[in-house]
Scaffold this active site. Structure first.
Site, PDB file in Angstrom:
ATOM      1  N   LYS A  45      58.038  43.610  38.598  1.00  0.00           N
ATOM      2  CA  LYS A  45      57.939  42.193  38.962  1.00  0.00           C
ATOM      3  C   LYS A  45      58.304  42.050  40.446  1.00  0.00           C
ATOM      4  CE  LYS A  45      57.914  37.659  38.903  1.00  0.00           C
ATOM      5  NZ  LYS A  45      56.631  36.928  38.835  1.00  0.00           N
ATOM      6  N   CYS A 130      51.701  35.231  46.901  1.00  0.00           N
ATOM      7  CA  CYS A 130      52.215  34.391  45.815  1.00  0.00           C
ATOM      8  C   CYS A 130      51.861  32.937  46.078  1.00  0.00           C
ATOM      9  CB  CYS A 130      53.721  34.528  45.663  1.00  0.00           C
ATOM     10  SG  CYS A 130      54.356  33.373  44.420  1.00  0.00           S
TER      11      CYS A 130
HETATM   12  O1  DOR Z   1      50.400  34.282  40.016  1.00  0.00           O
HETATM   13  C1  DOR Z   1      51.443  34.678  40.507  1.00  0.00           C
HETATM   14  N1  DOR Z   1      52.632  34.299  39.978  1.00  0.00           N
HETATM   15  N2  DOR Z   1      51.412  35.484  41.582  1.00  0.00           N
HETATM   16  C2  DOR Z   1      52.531  35.882  42.232  1.00  0.00           C
HETATM   17  O2  DOR Z   1      52.431  36.581  43.233  1.00  0.00           O
HETATM   18  C3  DOR Z   1      53.842  35.467  41.764  1.00  0.00           C
HETATM   19  C4  DOR Z   1      53.860  34.893  40.393  1.00  0.00           C
HETATM   20  C5  DOR Z   1      55.028  33.918  40.269  1.00  0.00           C
HETATM   21  O3  DOR Z   1      56.139  34.394  40.012  1.00  0.00           O
HETATM   22  O4  DOR Z   1      54.832  32.723  40.479  1.00  0.00           O
END
Ligand code: DOR
Length: 311
Positions: A45, A130
């Protein structure tokens, strides 16, 4: 004998399939399950320097075509994942890829310094895409910001790095990001992160389906496969050959993996569908991919990688 082995530079993967960062990979328990599965390794993660709670719930919703999320990077902090990565690196060609997603340039550099000074010898995946941090934009849509962070990082970072990219939608964007990335000794790019800031609407309740950001969130699953394939192909045509590509987006069958590899993917990652199915998906998809290869008379992924035909 059909082989699904793959590699990124000197890093060998005993299977071409990995989880995508963020899906069932936030705890050492989940990561260990992936390492013990048919997958060729695991991705952690995305970490921030300190542990984070992430956004308010509900923050993820499955739909018939995929999912929407606005998790906001809930994670146990870099130290937790770095320790796991050091302890489990490079066993039996099972790679641990360490994903990091700082909320600022300084946070990313701080984490890269820590990784540089650690005993970790594997791949670090710098997530510049992100979509779910309130008030922040996706770094990799700002090409000069990408150049700035990579210039600063490569002054001291001597280990191998991959970059997690957002989807691009204009061919000129492919040209621009490739021009930046080709100036650096990057091991790979990973395309794509979720398609940012989609909106799923429930007509029955006349409501959005997740709480953060008024319902806007990253899309994964069937929605994103053609966009993902376009990004893998578009970047393979533009990046220097030393930069490998991880294809991520919309994979839920062996056929989907086959398509990503035809577009040029060296390795692939499964996000949404791995979230639905768990580690058994790596067995099923490996079997499906081998069946397709057997029908076509292919014995290795090199036999068709990047060989997509145009009309
Ligand atoms: O879709 C996503 N959710 N991509 C990311 O890079 C991080 C993740 C999140 O933790 O929001």
């Amino acid at each position: 004998k059909i082989s699904l082995k793959a590699n990124i530079g000197k890093y060998r993967f005993n299977n071409v399939l990995l989880n995508a960062a963020g899906i069932r990979c936030a705890t050492t328990d989940e990561l260990t399950k992936i390492l013990h599965s048919t997958a060729g390794g695991c991705v952690t993660k995305s970490a921030t320097p300190q542990p984070r709670e992430g956004n308010e719930s509900p923050r993820m919703k499955a739909t018939p075509m995929g999912c929407i999320n606005s998790m906001g990077l809930p994670n146990h902090g870099l130290d937790y994942y770095l320790k796991f990565a050091e302890e489990n690196q490079d066993k039996n060609d099972n790679q641990v890829i360490l994903s990091i997603a700082g909320l600022s340039v300084d946070q990313n550099l701080e984490m890269l310094h820590k990784i540089q000074d650690s005993s970790f010898t594997g791949l670090t995946e710098l997530n510049l895409s992100c979509p779910n941090i309130k008030g922040e934009s996706q770094i990799a849509y700002d090409f000069e910001a990408v150049r700035d962070i990579l210039t600063k990082a490569f002054k001291f970072f001597k280990k191998d790095i991959g970059i997690k990219l957002p989807p691009y939608f204009d061919l000129h964007q492919f040209d621009q990001i490739a021009a930046v990335l080709n100036d650096f000794p990057i091991a790979y790019v990973n395309s794509i992160n979720s398609i940012g800031n989609g909106l799923v609407v429930n007509a029955d309740t006349e409501s959005v389906v997740i709480k953060p950001k008024g319902g806007f969130g990253g899309l994964g699953g069937d929605y994103v496969k053609p966009t993902a394939l376009a990004n893998v192909r578009g970047l393979r045509l533009r990046l220097k050959p030393e930069i490998a590509i991880i294809g991520t987006g919309g994979i839920k069958s062996g056929r989907d993996v086959f398509e990503h590899i035809l577009c040029g993917a060296n390795v692939v990652q499964i996000g949404t569908a791995f979230g639905f199915d768990g580690v058994s998906i790596f067995d099923r998809i490996s079997k499906e991919l081998k069946e397709i290869m057997a029908e076509k008379g292919y014995t290795s992924l090199d036999d068709f990688r990047g060989k997509l035909k145009t009309l």
